[in-house]
Design a protein around this motif. Sequence first.
Motif, PDB file in Angstrom:
ATOM      1  N   GLN A  37       0.855  -1.188   0.000  1.00 40.85           N
ATOM      2  CA  GLN A  37       0.000   0.000   0.000  1.00 40.85           C
ATOM      3  C   GLN A  37       0.890   1.237   0.000  1.00 40.85           C
ATOM      4  O   GLN A  37       2.032   1.192   0.454  1.00 40.85           O
ATOM      5  CB  GLN A  37      -0.905   0.000   1.240  1.00 40.85           C
ATOM      6  CG  GLN A  37      -1.773  -1.235   1.380  1.00 40.85           C
ATOM      7  CD  GLN A  37      -2.714  -1.421   0.199  1.00 40.85           C
ATOM      8  OE1 GLN A  37      -3.344  -0.472  -0.244  1.00 40.85           O
ATOM      9  NE2 GLN A  37      -2.780  -2.631  -0.322  1.00 40.85           N
ATOM     10  N   PRO A  38       0.367   2.369  -0.473  1.00 46.79           N
ATOM     11  CA  PRO A  38       1.172   3.599  -0.443  1.00 46.79           C
ATOM     12  C   PRO A  38       1.625   3.916   0.980  1.00 46.79           C
ATOM     13  O   PRO A  38       0.859   3.784   1.931  1.00 46.79           O
ATOM     14  CB  PRO A  38       0.215   4.670  -0.971  1.00 46.79           C
ATOM     15  CG  PRO A  38      -0.805   3.914  -1.767  1.00 46.79           C
ATOM     16  CD  PRO A  38      -0.939   2.576  -1.100  1.00 46.79           C
ATOM     17  N   GLN A  39       2.880   4.306   1.100  1.00 45.33           N
ATOM     18  CA  GLN A  39       3.484   4.608   2.397  1.00 45.33           C
ATOM     19  C   GLN A  39       3.532   6.122   2.593  1.00 45.33           C
ATOM     20  O   GLN A  39       3.628   6.881   1.633  1.00 45.33           O
ATOM     21  CB  GLN A  39       4.908   4.034   2.459  1.00 45.33           C
ATOM     22  CG  GLN A  39       5.008   2.553   2.180  1.00 45.33           C
ATOM     23  CD  GLN A  39       4.383   1.705   3.263  1.00 45.33           C
ATOM     24  OE1 GLN A  39       4.545   1.974   4.434  1.00 45.33           O
ATOM     25  NE2 GLN A  39       3.653   0.675   2.861  1.00 45.33           N
ATOM     26  N   ASN A  40       3.515   6.550   3.856  1.00 42.48           N
ATOM     27  CA  ASN A  40       3.603   7.979   4.167  1.00 42.48           C
ATOM     28  C   ASN A  40       4.996   8.533   3.939  1.00 42.48           C
ATOM     29  O   ASN A  40       5.161   9.719   3.701  1.00 42.48           O
ATOM     30  CB  ASN A  40       3.194   8.233   5.628  1.00 42.48           C
ATOM     31  CG  ASN A  40       1.720   7.968   5.838  1.00 42.48           C
ATOM     32  OD1 ASN A  40       0.930   8.037   4.900  1.00 42.48           O
ATOM     33  ND2 ASN A  40       1.348   7.658   7.062  1.00 42.48           N
ATOM     34  N   GLU A  41       5.981   7.675   4.054  1.00 37.78           N
ATOM     35  CA  GLU A  41       7.371   8.116   3.882  1.00 37.78           C
ATOM     36  C   GLU A  41       8.064   7.157   2.922  1.00 37.78           C
ATOM     37  O   GLU A  41       7.674   6.002   2.790  1.00 37.78           O
ATOM     38  CB  GLU A  41       8.094   8.136   5.224  1.00 37.78           C
ATOM     39  CG  GLU A  41       8.181   6.760   5.883  1.00 37.78           C
ATOM     40  CD  GLU A  41       8.828   6.816   7.250  1.00 37.78           C
ATOM     41  OE1 GLU A  41       9.894   6.190   7.408  1.00 37.78           O
ATOM     42  OE2 GLU A  41       8.255   7.460   8.133  1.00 37.78           O
ATOM     43  N   SER A  74      10.131   0.729   6.436  1.00 37.27           N
ATOM     44  CA  SER A  74       9.367   1.960   6.483  1.00 37.27           C
ATOM     45  C   SER A  74       8.706   2.034   7.846  1.00 37.27           C
ATOM     46  O   SER A  74       8.099   1.044   8.291  1.00 37.27           O
ATOM     47  CB  SER A  74       8.314   1.991   5.375  1.00 37.27           C
ATOM     48  OG  SER A  74       7.582   3.201   5.414  1.00 37.27           O
ATOM     49  N   ALA A  75       8.826   3.171   8.485  1.00 41.85           N
ATOM     50  CA  ALA A  75       8.273   3.377   9.824  1.00 41.85           C
ATOM     51  C   ALA A  75       8.727   2.271  10.769  1.00 41.85           C
ATOM     52  O   ALA A  75       7.968   1.779  11.593  1.00 41.85           O
ATOM     53  CB  ALA A  75       6.747   3.457   9.763  1.00 41.85           C
TER      54      ALA A  75
END
Length: 173
Positions: A37-41, A74-75
């Motif tokens: 899914q699209p990531q925030n960062e 990520s995160a």
Amino acid sequence: MSDTSAPQAAVALPIQIHAQYVKDLSFENPRAPASLQPQNEPPRIEVNVDVQAAKVADNDLYEVTLRVTASGTSAGEQLFLAELSYGGLFTLQGVPQDSLHPVLLIECPRLLFPFARAIVADVTRDGGFPPLLIQPVDFAAMFRQSASAGAAAASTTPTVAPATDGSILPPES
């Protein structure tokens, strides 16, 4: 006046490649489908490359293995982990003993790298991510760094001896 259109005789190089092969390949996508899914960062990508070489036979046949590990996070969570061991069988003819290590650990991996890079790009793409295009590796700098770390223990004219982990080490002093 010389004839420049005459074919030149082929010059045999001291390196012969007999085979190239995937020794081990692993790809993990532990959070799928959430990881796709699209990531925030943007993900943090880390790539490690290691080279090992070992004499396989008494007739100057060597196996050189590139080990590539690429991970994306990520995160603080693992997106993917790709691990590749890519090998090649090489015969080195007429290479002086003092040039053996540089040829095995610089020139041979340089020949293998584009193929290993393509495999990592394909496996990350097939895992649902954009293809990971590993930047070129300076195997000469890796060799110099490794040599300087072991310079105190190395002899002035190293001989090739397989170590327990398959890497080529100078003889014990």
